[in-house]
Design a protein around this motif. Structure first.
Motif, PDB file in Angstrom:
ATOM      1  N   ALA A   1       7.848   2.966  15.340  1.00 52.67           N
ATOM      2  CA  ALA A   1       6.978   1.960  15.981  1.00 52.67           C
ATOM      3  C   ALA A   1       6.036   1.378  15.569  1.00 52.67           C
ATOM      4  CB  ALA A   1       6.998   2.192  17.407  1.00 52.67           C
ATOM      5  N   ARG A   2       4.874   2.423  15.114  1.00 52.18           N
ATOM      6  CA  ARG A   2       3.674   1.982  14.451  1.00 52.18           C
ATOM      7  C   ARG A   2       3.918   1.729  13.001  1.00 52.18           C
ATOM      8  NH1 ARG A   2       1.269   7.328  15.601  1.00 52.18           N
ATOM      9  NH2 ARG A   2       0.328   6.810  17.492  1.00 52.18           N
ATOM     10  N   MET A   3       4.955   2.075  12.286  1.00 53.57           N
ATOM     11  CA  MET A   3       5.332   1.232  10.564  1.00 53.57           C
ATOM     12  C   MET A   3       5.573  -0.351  11.223  1.00 53.57           C
ATOM     13  SD  MET A   3       6.560   4.508   8.596  1.00 53.57           S
ATOM     14  CE  MET A   3       7.976   4.656   9.345  1.00 53.57           C
ATOM     15  N   SER A   4       6.639  -0.511  12.150  1.00 51.21           N
ATOM     16  CA  SER A   4       6.912  -1.874  12.275  1.00 51.21           C
ATOM     17  C   SER A   4       5.837  -2.781  12.766  1.00 51.21           C
ATOM     18  CB  SER A   4       8.210  -1.833  13.555  1.00 51.21           C
ATOM     19  OG  SER A   4       9.190  -1.042  13.025  1.00 51.21           O
ATOM     20  N   TYR A   5       4.986  -2.174  13.544  1.00 46.69           N
ATOM     21  CA  TYR A   5       3.736  -2.964  14.103  1.00 46.69           C
ATOM     22  C   TYR A   5       2.959  -3.351  12.902  1.00 46.69           C
ATOM     23  CZ  TYR A   5      -0.698  -4.055  16.389  1.00 46.69           C
ATOM     24  OH  TYR A   5      -1.869  -4.706  16.733  1.00 46.69           O
ATOM     25  N   GLU A   6       2.776  -2.217  12.276  1.00 46.72           N
ATOM     26  CA  GLU A   6       1.704  -2.599  11.112  1.00 46.72           C
ATOM     27  C   GLU A   6       2.253  -3.413  10.016  1.00 46.72           C
ATOM     28  OE1 GLU A   6       0.517   1.344   9.848  1.00 46.72           O
ATOM     29  OE2 GLU A   6      -0.602   1.729  11.806  1.00 46.72           O
ATOM     30  N   GLY A   7       3.577  -3.184   9.665  1.00 45.20           N
ATOM     31  CA  GLY A   7       4.435  -4.032   8.828  1.00 45.20           C
ATOM     32  C   GLY A   7       4.530  -5.550   9.313  1.00 45.20           C
TER      33      GLY A   7
END
Length: 62
Positions: free
Chosen positions: A11-17
């Motif tokens: 979820a964090r990687m999706s948000y930052e991406g």
């Protein structure tokens, strides 16, 4: 140690991406509706991990 496939990390990687690739977020310097949704998902998973909900890994210490 957590693996990179943990739901919270995903979820964090999706948000930052999203923040790095969204033209609206970059142009307005404010999160769009999708970014806000992804951030809520991160926050909910983090809260669930802190509460010890099964299936959600414990958060990493900073």
């Amino acid at each position: 140690m957590q693996t990179p496939t943990d739901p919270l990390d995903q979820a964090r990687m999706s948000y930052e991406g999203h923040l790095n690739s969204c033209r609206q977020c970059a142009a307005d310097r404010a999160p769009c509706a999708v970014a806000k949704h992804l951030r809520r998902v991160c926050n909910r998973l983090d809260l669930a991990a802190r509460r010890g909900v099964p299936g959600v890994p414990a958060p990493r210490t900073r």
